[in-house]
Every structure is written in structure tokens, then in C-alpha cells.
Design an enzyme around this catalytic site. Structure first.
Site, PDB file in Angstrom:
ATOM      1  N   LYS A  53      74.075  34.468  37.673  1.00  0.00           N
ATOM      2  CA  LYS A  53      73.844  34.601  36.416  1.00  0.00           C
ATOM      3  C   LYS A  53      72.777  35.744  36.178  1.00  0.00           C
ATOM      4  O   LYS A  53      72.889  36.405  35.244  1.00  0.00           O
ATOM      5  CB  LYS A  53      73.476  33.200  35.741  1.00  0.00           C
ATOM      6  N   ASP A  69      76.004  27.615  26.288  1.00  0.00           N
ATOM      7  CA  ASP A  69      77.157  26.794  27.109  1.00  0.00           C
ATOM      8  C   ASP A  69      78.117  26.259  25.895  1.00  0.00           C
ATOM      9  O   ASP A  69      79.180  25.775  26.455  1.00  0.00           O
ATOM     10  CB  ASP A  69      76.375  25.620  27.946  1.00  0.00           C
ATOM     11  N   GLN A 119      70.772  24.275  34.058  1.00  0.00           N
ATOM     12  CA  GLN A 119      71.906  24.056  34.771  1.00  0.00           C
ATOM     13  C   GLN A 119      72.412  22.927  35.303  1.00  0.00           C
ATOM     14  O   GLN A 119      71.225  22.256  35.571  1.00  0.00           O
ATOM     15  CB  GLN A 119      71.501  24.843  36.193  1.00  0.00           C
TER      16      GLN A 119
END
Ligand code: NDP
Length: 292
Positions: free
Chosen positions: A55, A122, A99
Site C-alpha cells: 500500500k 476503507d 490494517q
């Protein structure tokens, strides 16, 4: 045997990233804004470390700012919540991603719900879930967005199609169903309690499989000419004692019947980070009230 198209997720993800790079250049030149994404990793989960590294690299490659916070597995929930609070208040940070999975002593829901919804790249915050279902501008979960982009690469207008989604998780099944409804599909959501799932799937012009059961969907479940998007990522025993990745769909069988199908790996997988980058740009635009 029917000719089918293999949907190339790697190539389409590269196109999405190119679009992000252009958007980042435009934001910089027209508004003096450089979007920035923070990824927070708690603990030593090896798969998570790889995701976080990828990422970060891909974020930088588009010209955006990228920061990582690596915290020990012993970090307390209070400390993590305090960090999220600091990031919420930092104007240079446009996107925050914590995460998953988090260590067991931390309540993941509480942490995710503390992220400012406008920085929730997200798209998991209940405010963003609500905005998605009522049709407002919002940050949409990445894997569902990627799945719909892949379907539209085959059939740009999904309107009126019978779409069947297998799976009703908050991460994939529910949000992808909301997106397909927004595309004017007639959406059926199947799950573990669905009766006679084969006949439900047989009605699908577009099938999205997000189950987590290796190769559950067989060739004779598929309507001839359907588009098949396989979200599943399952590790199964391969040759020479190694593991291999397979989807939720039996690829060989379904490819014979479908008009287009995503492979695993190389289908939906590469789209997820590309859509995360897109969300970071969208978050920056939303925070600065920039329309397009
Ligand atoms: P979850 O385990 O959260 O959800 C699975 C869903 O499948 C549930 O709704 C469950 O139903 C349903 N289900 C389970 N068994 C059956 C069955 N026998 N028949 C019909 N439905 C069933 O998984 P996720 O949504 O998080 O992930 C799904 C898959 O997608 C996994 O393989 C995962 O690895 C992959 N994935 C891939 C990503 C990517 O980047 N490509 C990102 C995220 C996930 P019920 O609700 O009734 O229990």
C-alpha cells in the site's frame, strides 16, 4: 466450448492507478493539495506486513504522501484510539487505514468507528455505510468498488441485469450489493441459509462470489454467457507440498460456460489497493469540497 474473456485485473488496476496519478497531479497544480494516506499496523502479522508495504509503495508511486505507523502487538486500545484521534485532527492526513486483523485485546469495531468518516478510506464506518445506501457521495469499500469496475469493463451498462451476490459480509457482500443496486441491477443476495443456491445462481447474468469456500461454485451452476467475478482468495494444498491460491469459483468449469470471468490470482485482488488510492484522492476532494 464457448469463447470466454479472461478479465485482466492487473491491467485494469494499472489503469485505475494511472487515473489516480493524473488526479493527484491536477489536485497539486489546481489546488496546491497533495493527498496523504496513513496506514496503521499493530503487531507482526506477516500477511498484514506485506499488504502495508504494498500500500505504501503504490501510494508513493501515484505522487501522494504515505505514512506508516507500526505499533507493537502490546499496544493498548487507549493508545491506538489516541493515535486515531491525532490523525483525525491532522489536516495533512486525508485517509486513515487501520490494517485488520487487530490483536484480540483491541475492539476493532470501536477503533474503526473512531476514524473520521471523511477520512475512512476503507469505507467501513457506519456513517459511510449509510451514505452508500441512501446514495450520497461517500467513501465506498475498496474490494466491492473494484469488483464492479471489473464487471463494467465487460458490460459498461449493467442496468436491468440479474445480479447474484454470494456472501453478505460488511466488507464485500453487502456493499457490492448496494453498488449493483445503484447500477440498476436486480440484486439477489445469497448466503449460508439460502435454499437451493444452485438454482438462484443459475438466474444470474452477473455473479459475484464472496464466500471463502474454495471452488464452491461449479460450472453447471452458471447461466451460459454470464459474467463471473470471483472475489474469493483461498489457500489450498498445491503441488510439491506448496500451497496455491484458488477462488470461490471453480475456474476451469465456469470459464467454459461464462462469457467473461476473473482469474484468481490476478482478478479482483489487484483492484483493492488501486481503489484504496482512488478513495484517498476522493477523501481529499471531499475534505476540500472539490466536486470532481
Ligand atoms: P466472510 O466470511 O465475512 O463472509 C462470507 C459470506 O459467505 C457470509 O455472508 C456467509 O453467509 C456466506 N457463506 C458461507 N458459507 C456459505 C455457503 N455454503 N453458501 C452460501 N454462502 C455462504 O468473508 P468475506 O466477505 O470477508 O470474504 C469472502 C471471500 O473474499 C474470502 O475468500 C476472502 O478471502 C475474499 N476477500 C478478497 C478480497 C480481495 O481483495 N480480493 C478482500 C476481502 C475478502 P452467512 O452470513 O450466512 O454466514
Amino acid at each position: 466450448m464457448q469463447n470466454h474473456r479472461v478479465i485482466d485485473g492487473k491491467a485494469i488496476a494499472a489503469q485505475v492507478r494511472d487515473g489516480v496519478t493524473k488526479d493527484v497531479e491536477r489536485l497539486k497544480s489546481a489546488h496546491g493539495i497533495v493527498p496523504g494516506l496513513v496506514v496503521v499496523l499493530v503487531g507482526e502479522d506477516p500477511a498484514s506486513k506485506v499488504y502495508v508495504k504494498n500500500k505504501g509503495e503504490q501510494t508513493k508511486a501515484t505522487g501522494m504522501n504515505s505514512w506508516e505507523h507500526r505499533l507493537s502487538a502490546e499496544t493498548t486500545e487507549a493508545d491506538l484510539l489516541a493515535l486515531v484521534g491525532k490523525l483525525n485532527a491532522d489536516p495533512a492526513v486525508n485517509g486513515i487505514l487501520v490494517q485488520l486483523p487487530l490483536p484480540k485485546h483491541i475492539n476493532a469495531e470501536r477503533v474503526l468507528n473512531t476514524i473520521d468518516p471523511n477520512k475512512d478510506v476503507d469505507g467501513f464506518h457506519p456513517v459511510n455505510v449509510g451514505r452508500l445506501w441512501v446514495g450520497e457521495r461517500t467513501l465506498v469499500p475498496c474490494t466491492p468498488t473494484g469488483s464492479v469496475i471489473l464487471a463494467k469493463s465487460v458490460q459498461p451498462n449493467l442496468s436491468g441485469m440479474n445480479a447474484v451476490v454470494i456472501g453478505r459480509s460488511n466488507i464485500v457482500g453487502k456493499p457490492v450489493s448496494a453498488l449493483l443496486l445503484r447500477e440498476n441491477c436486480t440484486v439477489t443476495i445469497a448466503h449460508s441459509r439460502t435454499r437451493n443456491i444452485q438454482s438462484v445462481v443459475k438466474g444470474a447474468d452477473l455473479l459475484i462470489a464472496a464466500v471463502g469456500i474454495p471452488e464452491m461454485v461449479r460450472g453447471d451452476w452458471i447461466k451460459p454467457g454470464a459474467i463471473v467475478i470471483d472475489v474469493g482468495i483461498n489457500r489450498v494444498p498445491g503441488e510439491n507440498g506448496k500451497t496455491k491460491l484458488v477462488g470461490d469459483v471453480n475456474y476451469e468449469e465456469c470459464a467454459r460456460v461464462a462469457s467473461a470471468i476473473t482469474p484468481v490470482p490476478g482478478g479482483v485482488g489487484p483492484m483493492t489497493i488501486a481503489c484504496l488510492l482512488q478513495n484517498t484522492v476522493e477523501a481529499a476532494k471531499m475534505q476540500h469540497a472539490i466536486k470532481d
